[in-house]
Design a protein around this motif. Structure first.
Motif, PDB file in Angstrom:
ATOM      1  N   GLY A  26       0.778  -1.231   0.000  1.00  0.00           N
ATOM      2  CA  GLY A  26       0.000   0.000   0.000  1.00  0.00           C
ATOM      3  C   GLY A  26       0.807   1.275   0.000  1.00  0.00           C
ATOM      4  N   LEU A  27       2.097   1.168  -0.278  1.00  0.00           N
ATOM      5  CA  LEU A  27       2.928   2.374  -0.347  1.00  0.00           C
ATOM      6  C   LEU A  27       4.008   2.201  -1.400  1.00  0.00           C
ATOM      7  N   SER A  28       4.553   3.334  -1.854  1.00  0.00           N
ATOM      8  CA  SER A  28       5.665   3.306  -2.801  1.00  0.00           C
ATOM      9  C   SER A  28       6.931   3.035  -2.008  1.00  0.00           C
ATOM     10  N   PHE A  29       7.203   1.772  -1.822  1.00  0.00           N
ATOM     11  CA  PHE A  29       8.222   1.315  -0.879  1.00  0.00           C
ATOM     12  C   PHE A  29       9.564   1.985  -1.112  1.00  0.00           C
ATOM     13  N   ASN A  30       9.948   2.189  -2.347  1.00  0.00           N
ATOM     14  CA  ASN A  30      11.277   2.727  -2.627  1.00  0.00           C
ATOM     15  C   ASN A  30      11.410   4.217  -2.319  1.00  0.00           C
ATOM     16  N   LEU A  31      10.352   4.835  -1.818  1.00  0.00           N
ATOM     17  CA  LEU A  31      10.421   6.229  -1.390  1.00  0.00           C
ATOM     18  C   LEU A  31      10.533   6.364   0.122  1.00  0.00           C
ATOM     19  N   TYR A  32      10.567   5.226   0.800  1.00  0.00           N
ATOM     20  CA  TYR A  32      10.501   5.228   2.256  1.00  0.00           C
ATOM     21  C   TYR A  32      11.788   4.740   2.907  1.00  0.00           C
ATOM     22  N   THR A  33      12.231   5.488   3.888  1.00  0.00           N
ATOM     23  CA  THR A  33      13.218   4.974   4.826  1.00  0.00           C
ATOM     24  C   THR A  33      12.517   3.959   5.721  1.00  0.00           C
ATOM     25  N   MET A  34      13.184   2.838   5.966  1.00  0.00           N
ATOM     26  CA  MET A  34      12.600   1.788   6.803  1.00  0.00           C
ATOM     27  C   MET A  34      13.417   1.638   8.078  1.00  0.00           C
ATOM     28  N   PHE A  47      15.011   2.670  19.179  1.00  0.00           N
ATOM     29  CA  PHE A  47      15.507   2.538  17.816  1.00  0.00           C
ATOM     30  C   PHE A  47      16.550   1.426  17.756  1.00  0.00           C
ATOM     31  N   VAL A  48      16.467   0.619  16.712  1.00  0.00           N
ATOM     32  CA  VAL A  48      17.437  -0.455  16.519  1.00  0.00           C
ATOM     33  C   VAL A  48      18.278  -0.212  15.266  1.00  0.00           C
ATOM     34  N   ALA A  49      17.610  -0.016  14.142  1.00  0.00           N
ATOM     35  CA  ALA A  49      18.320   0.144  12.873  1.00  0.00           C
ATOM     36  C   ALA A  49      17.413   0.821  11.865  1.00  0.00           C
ATOM     37  N   ALA A  50      18.041   1.438  10.876  1.00  0.00           N
ATOM     38  CA  ALA A  50      17.273   2.039   9.789  1.00  0.00           C
ATOM     39  C   ALA A  50      18.080   1.947   8.505  1.00  0.00           C
ATOM     40  N   ILE A  51      17.371   1.983   7.396  1.00  0.00           N
ATOM     41  CA  ILE A  51      18.032   1.889   6.102  1.00  0.00           C
ATOM     42  C   ILE A  51      17.364   2.863   5.150  1.00  0.00           C
ATOM     43  N   SER A  52      18.181   3.543   4.371  1.00  0.00           N
ATOM     44  CA  SER A  52      17.663   4.536   3.443  1.00  0.00           C
ATOM     45  C   SER A  52      16.894   3.860   2.318  1.00  0.00           C
ATOM     46  N   ALA A  97       8.959   0.085  10.771  1.00  0.00           N
ATOM     47  CA  ALA A  97       8.288   1.353  10.559  1.00  0.00           C
ATOM     48  C   ALA A  97       8.777   1.966   9.255  1.00  0.00           C
ATOM     49  N   ALA A  98       7.954   2.836   8.703  1.00  0.00           N
ATOM     50  CA  ALA A  98       8.263   3.454   7.415  1.00  0.00           C
ATOM     51  C   ALA A  98       8.081   4.962   7.489  1.00  0.00           C
ATOM     52  N   LYS A  99       9.014   5.670   6.859  1.00  0.00           N
ATOM     53  CA  LYS A  99       8.935   7.124   6.793  1.00  0.00           C
ATOM     54  C   LYS A  99       9.312   7.563   5.391  1.00  0.00           C
ATOM     55  N   ARG A 100       8.429   8.307   4.738  1.00  0.00           N
ATOM     56  CA  ARG A 100       8.752   8.814   3.417  1.00  0.00           C
ATOM     57  C   ARG A 100       9.794   9.913   3.571  1.00  0.00           C
ATOM     58  N   SER A 101      11.004   9.638   3.132  1.00  0.00           N
ATOM     59  CA  SER A 101      12.105  10.565   3.380  1.00  0.00           C
ATOM     60  C   SER A 101      13.324  10.156   2.575  1.00  0.00           C
ATOM     61  N   ILE A 102      14.204  11.141   2.352  1.00  0.00           N
ATOM     62  CA  ILE A 102      15.512  10.836   1.777  1.00  0.00           C
ATOM     63  C   ILE A 102      16.541  10.649   2.878  1.00  0.00           C
ATOM     64  N   ASP A 112       5.935   7.412   9.734  1.00  0.00           N
ATOM     65  CA  ASP A 112       4.548   7.511   9.264  1.00  0.00           C
ATOM     66  C   ASP A 112       3.724   6.271   9.579  1.00  0.00           C
ATOM     67  N   TYR A 113       4.320   5.112   9.420  1.00  0.00           N
ATOM     68  CA  TYR A 113       3.574   3.856   9.530  1.00  0.00           C
ATOM     69  C   TYR A 113       4.341   2.853  10.381  1.00  0.00           C
ATOM     70  N   TRP A 114       3.574   2.033  11.086  1.00  0.00           N
ATOM     71  CA  TRP A 114       4.135   1.026  11.985  1.00  0.00           C
ATOM     72  C   TRP A 114       3.439  -0.311  11.784  1.00  0.00           C
TER      73      TRP A 114
END
Length: 124
Positions: A26-34, A47-52, A97-102, A112-114
């Motif tokens: 339901g989202l444009s996955f490649n636009l989201y930091t996870m 917070f554990v980890a994040a990937i651009s 979790a997902a955040k639309r961001s660079i 934005d989403y969990w």
């Protein structure tokens, strides 16, 4: 409708490994930091980890560096957290979790989403 579904948790012994997956829809996955987070009862979500969105700048909290690896597959819309050398203190509910961001460094409250979370219990 955006959905993040975690899987792969369980009861494991110290020193073993787990592979947590998060499937997004339901989202444009490649636009989201996870991101991956964890929480134990009575404590704040950590917070554990994040990937651009491009997958080339992972970041980790200090306590998991060298044991946790975050990766993503934009074609499959999944993000994976490989956890090695598990310790009892890794016991928690793990959330993606997902955040639309660079950006990769994003405050927890700005995501934005969990997902609903998956329980990881490390015990002998």
């Amino acid at each position: 409708q955006v959905r993040l579904a975690e899987s792969g948790g369980g009861l494991v012994q110290p020193g073993t490994s787990l592979r947590l997956s998060c499937a997004a829809s339901g989202l444009s996955f490649n636009l989201y930091t996870m991101g991956w987070f964890r929480q134990v009862p009575g404590k704040e979500r950590e917070f554990v980890a994040a990937i651009s969105r491009g997958g080339n700048t992972p970041i980790y909290t200090e306590s998991v560096k060298g044991r946790f690896t975050i990766s993503r597959d934009n074609d499959k819309k999944t993000v994976v957290l490989q956890i090695d050398s598990l310790k009892p203190e890794d016991t928690a509910v793990y959330y993606c979790a997902a955040k639309r961001s660079i950006m990769t460094h994003i405050p927890t409250q700005d995501y934005d989403y969990w997902g609903q979370g998956t329980q990881v219990t490390v015990s002998s």
